[in-house]
Scaffold this motif. Structure first.
Motif, PDB file in Angstrom:
ATOM      1  N   GLU A 176       0.832  -1.216   0.000  1.00  0.00           N
ATOM      2  CA  GLU A 176       0.000   0.000   0.000  1.00  0.00           C
ATOM      3  C   GLU A 176       0.860   1.258   0.000  1.00  0.00           C
ATOM      4  OE1 GLU A 176      -3.067   0.496  -0.408  1.00  0.00           O
ATOM      5  OE2 GLU A 176      -3.893  -1.523  -0.266  1.00  0.00           O
ATOM      6  N   LEU A 177       1.910   1.273   0.816  1.00  0.00           N
ATOM      7  CA  LEU A 177       2.750   2.468   0.905  1.00  0.00           C
ATOM      8  C   LEU A 177       3.481   2.719  -0.410  1.00  0.00           C
ATOM      9  CD1 LEU A 177       3.793   4.756   2.648  1.00  0.00           C
ATOM     10  CD2 LEU A 177       5.629   3.253   3.450  1.00  0.00           C
ATOM     11  N   ARG A 178       4.010   1.671  -1.007  1.00  0.00           N
ATOM     12  CA  ARG A 178       4.712   1.826  -2.278  1.00  0.00           C
ATOM     13  C   ARG A 178       3.753   2.239  -3.390  1.00  0.00           C
ATOM     14  NH1 ARG A 178       8.452  -2.848  -5.219  1.00  0.00           N
ATOM     15  NH2 ARG A 178       9.159  -1.535  -6.962  1.00  0.00           N
ATOM     16  N   THR A 179       2.556   1.689  -3.392  1.00  0.00           N
ATOM     17  CA  THR A 179       1.555   2.072  -4.387  1.00  0.00           C
ATOM     18  C   THR A 179       1.177   3.537  -4.238  1.00  0.00           C
ATOM     19  OG1 THR A 179       0.658  -0.169  -4.424  1.00  0.00           O
ATOM     20  CG2 THR A 179      -0.759   1.587  -5.260  1.00  0.00           C
ATOM     21  N   PHE A 180       1.035   3.956  -2.993  1.00  0.00           N
ATOM     22  CA  PHE A 180       0.639   5.342  -2.735  1.00  0.00           C
ATOM     23  C   PHE A 180       1.727   6.311  -3.180  1.00  0.00           C
ATOM     24  CE2 PHE A 180       0.577   9.033   0.118  1.00  0.00           C
ATOM     25  CZ  PHE A 180      -0.675   9.548  -0.179  1.00  0.00           C
ATOM     26  N   THR A 181       2.973   6.030  -2.792  1.00  0.00           N
ATOM     27  CA  THR A 181       4.065   6.957  -3.117  1.00  0.00           C
ATOM     28  C   THR A 181       4.492   6.886  -4.578  1.00  0.00           C
ATOM     29  OG1 THR A 181       5.670   5.275  -2.374  1.00  0.00           O
ATOM     30  CG2 THR A 181       4.965   6.936  -0.765  1.00  0.00           C
ATOM     31  N   GLY A 182       4.399   5.691  -5.195  1.00  0.00           N
ATOM     32  CA  GLY A 182       4.894   5.526  -6.555  1.00  0.00           C
ATOM     33  C   GLY A 182       3.870   5.777  -7.644  1.00  0.00           C
ATOM     34  N   ILE A 183       2.581   5.585  -7.333  1.00  0.00           N
ATOM     35  CA  ILE A 183       1.535   5.713  -8.355  1.00  0.00           C
ATOM     36  C   ILE A 183       0.585   6.876  -8.058  1.00  0.00           C
ATOM     37  CG2 ILE A 183      -0.436   4.553  -9.431  1.00  0.00           C
ATOM     38  CD1 ILE A 183       1.018   1.919  -9.061  1.00  0.00           C
ATOM     39  N   VAL A 184       0.082   6.887  -6.837  1.00  0.00           N
ATOM     40  CA  VAL A 184      -0.945   7.873  -6.500  1.00  0.00           C
ATOM     41  C   VAL A 184      -0.364   9.281  -6.415  1.00  0.00           C
ATOM     42  CG1 VAL A 184      -2.675   8.554  -4.788  1.00  0.00           C
ATOM     43  CG2 VAL A 184      -2.305   6.127  -5.292  1.00  0.00           C
ATOM     44  N   MET A 185       0.752   9.435  -5.717  1.00  0.00           N
ATOM     45  CA  MET A 185       1.302  10.769  -5.485  1.00  0.00           C
ATOM     46  C   MET A 185       1.646  11.519  -6.772  1.00  0.00           C
ATOM     47  SD  MET A 185       1.258  11.668  -2.340  1.00  0.00           S
ATOM     48  CE  MET A 185       2.508  12.922  -2.189  1.00  0.00           C
ATOM     49  N   PRO A 186       2.305  10.886  -7.772  1.00  0.00           N
ATOM     50  CA  PRO A 186       2.578  11.636  -9.014  1.00  0.00           C
ATOM     51  C   PRO A 186       1.320  12.104  -9.723  1.00  0.00           C
ATOM     52  CG  PRO A 186       3.965   9.680  -8.892  1.00  0.00           C
ATOM     53  CD  PRO A 186       2.965   9.556  -7.788  1.00  0.00           C
ATOM     54  N   ILE A 187       0.233  11.355  -9.609  1.00  0.00           N
ATOM     55  CA  ILE A 187      -1.008  11.724 -10.301  1.00  0.00           C
ATOM     56  C   ILE A 187      -1.710  12.881  -9.599  1.00  0.00           C
ATOM     57  CG2 ILE A 187      -3.297  10.891 -11.007  1.00  0.00           C
ATOM     58  CD1 ILE A 187      -2.083   8.141 -11.395  1.00  0.00           C
ATOM     59  N   VAL A 188      -1.697  12.870  -8.266  1.00  0.00           N
ATOM     60  CA  VAL A 188      -2.407  13.904  -7.499  1.00  0.00           C
ATOM     61  C   VAL A 188      -1.493  15.079  -7.140  1.00  0.00           C
ATOM     62  CG1 VAL A 188      -3.984  12.187  -6.547  1.00  0.00           C
ATOM     63  CG2 VAL A 188      -1.937  12.810  -5.264  1.00  0.00           C
ATOM     64  N   LYS A 189      -0.287  15.143  -7.735  1.00  0.00           N
ATOM     65  CA  LYS A 189       0.658  16.203  -7.405  1.00  0.00           C
ATOM     66  C   LYS A 189       0.089  17.615  -7.614  1.00  0.00           C
ATOM     67  CE  LYS A 189       4.918  15.470  -8.542  1.00  0.00           C
ATOM     68  NZ  LYS A 189       6.166  15.369  -9.360  1.00  0.00           N
ATOM     69  N   PRO A 190      -0.654  17.882  -8.712  1.00  0.00           N
ATOM     70  CA  PRO A 190      -1.233  19.226  -8.846  1.00  0.00           C
ATOM     71  C   PRO A 190      -2.171  19.586  -7.691  1.00  0.00           C
ATOM     72  CG  PRO A 190      -1.297  18.064 -10.932  1.00  0.00           C
ATOM     73  CD  PRO A 190      -0.887  17.061  -9.918  1.00  0.00           C
ATOM     74  N   GLY A 191      -2.975  18.619  -7.266  1.00  0.00           N
ATOM     75  CA  GLY A 191      -3.861  18.868  -6.127  1.00  0.00           C
ATOM     76  C   GLY A 191      -3.085  19.102  -4.856  1.00  0.00           C
ATOM     77  N   LEU A 192      -1.964  18.407  -4.712  1.00  0.00           N
ATOM     78  CA  LEU A 192      -1.129  18.573  -3.530  1.00  0.00           C
ATOM     79  C   LEU A 192      -0.511  19.969  -3.505  1.00  0.00           C
ATOM     80  CD1 LEU A 192      -0.540  16.569  -1.258  1.00  0.00           C
ATOM     81  CD2 LEU A 192       1.619  16.027  -2.372  1.00  0.00           C
ATOM     82  N   GLY A 193      -0.130  20.470  -4.688  1.00  0.00           N
ATOM     83  CA  GLY A 193       0.399  21.833  -4.760  1.00  0.00           C
ATOM     84  C   GLY A 193      -0.652  22.865  -4.394  1.00  0.00           C
ATOM     85  N   ALA A 194      -1.874  22.662  -4.885  1.00  0.00           N
ATOM     86  CA  ALA A 194      -2.969  23.579  -4.532  1.00  0.00           C
ATOM     87  C   ALA A 194      -3.256  23.520  -3.040  1.00  0.00           C
ATOM     88  CB  ALA A 194      -4.214  23.221  -5.338  1.00  0.00           C
TER      89      ALA A 194
END
Length: 273
Positions: A176-194
Motif C-alpha cells: 500500500e505504501l509503495r503504491t501510494f508513493t509511486g503511483i498515487v502521489m505523481p497523479i495527485v501532485k497538482p492537487g497537492l500543490g494547490a
C-alpha cells in the motif's frame, strides 16, 4: 490578425481596474513602510515616499519581530507538511478503498467543512490544556491536522487515479505504501500543490486561533505581534506597515513557488468532483 471586439475591450478595462484595486493595498503598505510617522498620517497623502527611511524596520526589530516571523513560518510550514501528508492519505482511502461506513465518514467531513471554528473552540481549548501544550506552537498546529477541506480536496483528486493501475500494482506485489508513493502521489501532485498553498495561507492568516492559543510575547506570530504594536492613544502606522510588509513576504514566496501546481489543481479539480 484577429480584431478586438468592443466587449473584449470593456472586459479588459474592468480586469485592469480590478487589478489596480487589489494591488493598491499592497502598494500602500510597501510604500508606507518607508515613510516616517508624520508622512503616513499626512493629508493629502504622499503617494510615494519622497524621503524614504528605514526607521520603521529599526523600530520593528526592536521588538522580537524576527522571532514572531520565525514562529509564523514554523507553524505554517509544519502544518503544511502534516496536512499534505494526512489529507492525501485520507483522500486516497476515501476515494479508492471501500469499507463499511465510508460514505458516512466522508459525509461527516463534508458537514465539518460548514462547522464554524467557534463552535469547537471551548472543547478544543480544554483538550489543548489537558495535553499541556497551551501557549506553544503545537497548540495551533495540531488542531489543523484533520482539516476537512484538505481531505475533501485530495479525495476529489484521488478519484482521477485509474483503478487499473492500482490493481496492476497489487498483482505485481506492490504494498500500500509503495503504491501510494509511486503511483498515487505523481497523479495527485497538482492537487497537492494547490493544497499546499491553501494550507499555508489559511494557517498564516488564522489570526483567531493564534489569538486564543498563544499568550507569551515571545511565542506570538507575526500577525499577533504586529497587532500588539497598536497602542490605545497613539499608533505608529509606519511600523505597522513595515510589519505587514514583512508578513507578506512568505505568502508571496510560497505562491510563486507553487503557482503552476495551483493553476493545474484548480482546473483538474473542476473536471472531477
Amino acid at each position: 490578425m484577429k480584431k478586438t471586439k468592443p466587449l473584449d475591450l470593456i472586459g479588459m478595462f474592468f480586469l485592469l481596474l480590478l487589478s489596480i484595486i487589489f494591488i493598491f493595498p499592497f502598494y500602500w503598505i510597501l510604500t508606507g513602510a518607508f515613510k516616517s510617522q508624520k508622512v503616513t498620517i499626512k493629508l493629502p497623502p504622499e503617494w510615494w515616499p519622497m524621503t524614504p527611511t528605514t526607521e520603521n524596520f529599526v523600530k520593528l526589530f526592536q521588538n522580537p519581530a524576527l522571532a514572531w516571523l520565525m514562529n509564523s513560518v514554523f507553524i505554517s510550514a509544519l502544518a503544511l507538511i502534516i496536512i499534505c501528508i494526512t489529507a492525501s492519505m485520507a483522500g486516497y482511502v476515501l476515494a479508492k478503498k471501500r469499507f463499511y461506513g465510508d460514505k458516512l465518514l466522508f459525509s461527516i467531513f463534508v458537514f465539518a467543512m460548514a462547522l464554524p471554528k467557534q463552535v469547537i473552540l471551548v472543547p478544543l481549548m480544554k483538550l489543548v490544556s489537558f495535553m499541556g501544550i497551551h501557549d506553544t506552537s503545537w497548540a495551533v498546529i495540531l488542531p489543523l491536522c484533520g482539516w476537512p477541506f484538505g481531505i475533501f480536496l485530495m479525495k476529489q483528486f484521488s478519484e482521477n487515479v485509474p483503478t487499473e493501475l492500482l490493481e496492476a500494482a497489487k498483482i505485481d506485489g506492490s504494498g500500500e505504501l509503495r503504491t501510494f508513493t509511486g503511483i498515487v502521489m505523481p497523479i495527485v501532485k497538482p492537487g497537492l500543490g494547490a493544497l499546499a498553498i491553501f494550507t499555508f495561507i489559511n494557517t498564516w492568516n488564522d489570526y483567531f486561533m493564534q489569538l486564543v492559543m498563544l499568550n507569551s510575547k515571545k511565542n506570538l506570530t507575526i500577525s499577533l505581534g504586529v497587532a500588539t504594536l497598536q497602542q490605545e492613544f497613539s499608533t505608529n502606522y509606519g511600523v505597522i506597515m513595515a510589519g505587514a510588509a514583512l508578513a507578506a513576504v512568505p505568502i508571496v514566496t510560497v505562491f510563486l513557488l507553487f503557482q503552476n501546481y495551483f493553476t493545474q489543481g484548480i482546473t483538474m479539480g473542476a473536471v472531477k468532483g
